[in-house]
Scaffold this motif. Structure first.
Motif, mmCIF file in Angstrom:
data_model
loop_
_atom_site.group_PDB
_atom_site.id
_atom_site.type_symbol
_atom_site.label_atom_id
_atom_site.label_comp_id
_atom_site.label_asym_id
_atom_site.label_seq_id
_atom_site.Cartn_x
_atom_site.Cartn_y
_atom_site.Cartn_z
ATOM 1 N N ASP A 78 0.917 -1.314 -0.037
ATOM 2 C CA ASP A 78 -0.026 -0.150 -0.065
ATOM 3 C C ASP A 78 0.882 1.407 -0.087
ATOM 4 N N ARG A 79 1.968 1.257 0.867
ATOM 5 C CA ARG A 79 2.752 2.294 0.798
ATOM 6 C C ARG A 79 3.421 2.457 -0.377
ATOM 7 N N ILE A 80 4.024 1.524 -1.105
ATOM 8 C CA ILE A 80 4.584 1.471 -2.181
ATOM 9 C C ILE A 80 3.674 1.938 -3.322
ATOM 10 N N ASP A 81 2.555 1.609 -3.529
ATOM 11 C CA ASP A 81 1.700 2.186 -4.402
ATOM 12 C C ASP A 81 1.270 3.657 -4.253
ATOM 13 N N ASP A 82 0.856 3.857 -3.035
ATOM 14 C CA ASP A 82 -0.117 5.075 -2.620
ATOM 15 C C ASP A 82 1.080 6.413 -2.433
ATOM 16 N N ILE A 83 2.351 6.014 -1.942
ATOM 17 C CA ILE A 83 3.341 7.064 -1.532
ATOM 18 C C ILE A 83 4.543 6.968 -2.366
ATOM 19 N N VAL A 84 5.110 5.760 -2.330
ATOM 20 C CA VAL A 84 6.738 5.799 -2.500
ATOM 21 C C VAL A 84 6.818 5.946 -4.170
ATOM 22 N N VAL A 85 5.909 5.206 -5.024
ATOM 23 C CA VAL A 85 6.269 5.334 -6.483
ATOM 24 C C VAL A 85 5.850 6.743 -6.942
ATOM 25 N N PRO A 86 4.629 7.303 -6.426
ATOM 26 C CA PRO A 86 4.182 8.486 -6.721
ATOM 27 C C PRO A 86 5.450 9.701 -6.744
ATOM 28 N N ASN A 87 5.703 9.442 -5.404
ATOM 29 C CA ASN A 87 6.909 10.573 -4.869
ATOM 30 C C ASN A 87 8.288 10.342 -5.685
ATOM 31 N N ASN A 88 8.631 9.121 -5.963
ATOM 32 C CA ASN A 88 9.872 8.875 -6.936
ATOM 33 C C ASN A 88 9.494 9.554 -8.380
ATOM 34 N N LYS A 89 8.166 9.242 -8.661
ATOM 35 C CA LYS A 89 7.818 10.008 -9.894
ATOM 36 C C LYS A 89 7.955 11.445 -9.977
ATOM 37 N N LYS A 90 7.791 12.104 -8.995
ATOM 38 C CA LYS A 90 7.686 13.388 -8.932
ATOM 39 C C LYS A 90 9.201 13.917 -8.972
ATOM 40 N N LEU A 91 9.968 13.319 -8.101
ATOM 41 C CA LEU A 91 11.304 13.483 -8.008
ATOM 42 C C LEU A 91 12.138 13.445 -9.503
#
Length: 236
Positions: free
Chosen positions: A62-75
């Motif tokens: 859940d953290r990967i899908d909801d937080i980590v991947v989107p934030n890596n994409k932003k960076l």
């Protein structure tokens, strides 16, 4: 974000808000965001389901899908749009039987990772796929620096600061952050672009590494820090 720290540094002056970096000497490093580890249809998730343990891993995915991947994409989008250095570290071995792996990558249990180069599970997930001109370092160790030429590449490019993200916080990310710090690089660990198996493991490792090995920041704080410096550079 809240500047968490261990007892060792409660007496030390806080560095929050004082960090300055040179964007031209800064690289983003995305660690192990690979299909096998973070995809719900990857091998790790499949094994967890087969063993009746997937419910214990729900937090992680859940953290990967909801937080980590989107934030890596932003960076990634931010670094790429400003022509800043983007790099990746990934777990892969050269021999198909994995005999070139370090001991830590062949221990029984979850760390027994066999991902030869070319295995689909070794590739970064589609949302975070490296571009053709971006550096991807193949490692058979936890740390991106150990056993690779990553440090030499950073030196060649004049990099002084590394913005680190990825999985898992308490293993490969932590090993990489410590190695970078020991090698003399300034490190920003982007807390909400990382994940561990549990929130407790993630939070504990973040607290342990903060201040001595890295400056812990959020995605938005990291982008703001670099963007403000880029703006100052333009004005100068």
């Amino acid at each position: 974000m809240e500047n968490q720290q261990t007892l060792y540094y409660e007496f030390a002056p806080t560095e929050e808000g004082k960090m300055t970096i040179d964007p031209a000497k800064t690289a983003l490093l995305v660690v192990d965001m690979q299909h096998q580890f973070i995809s719900r249809d990857g091998l790790d998730a499949k094994l967890a389901r087969e063993r009746g343990m997937f419910d214990k891993w729900e937090y992680f995915f859940d953290r990967i899908d909801d937080i980590v991947v989107p934030n890596n994409k932003k960076l990634l989008d931010f670094f790429r749009s400003h022509q800043l250095e983007v790099t990746f570290g990934r777990i892969t071995c050269h021999h198909k039987d994995g005999r070139d792996r370090s001991a830590v990558q062949r221990r029984p249990g979850w760390n027994n990772i066999l991902l030869p180069i070319g295995d689909p599970g070794a590739e970064m997930v589609e949302e975070l796929k490296p571009l053709d001109d971006e550096i991807v370092v193949n490692k058979t160790t936890d740390s991106v620096l150990s056993g690779t030429n990553y440090e030499f590449l950073l030196r060649n490019m004049g990099i002084e600061t590394v913005v680190c993200t990825g999985v898992v916080t308490d293993q490969c990310v932590a090993s990489t952050v410590r190695s970078l710090a020991d090698a003399g690089f300034e490190v920003i660990l982007v807390e909400d672009a990382c994940a561990a198996a549990t929130k407790q493991l993630h939070d504990a490792e973040i607290m342990i590494m903060n201040q001595i090995y890295c400056q812990v920041m959020s995605t938005e704080e990291t982008i703001q820090l670099i963007a403000e410096q880029l703006e100052q550079d333009i004005l100068v």
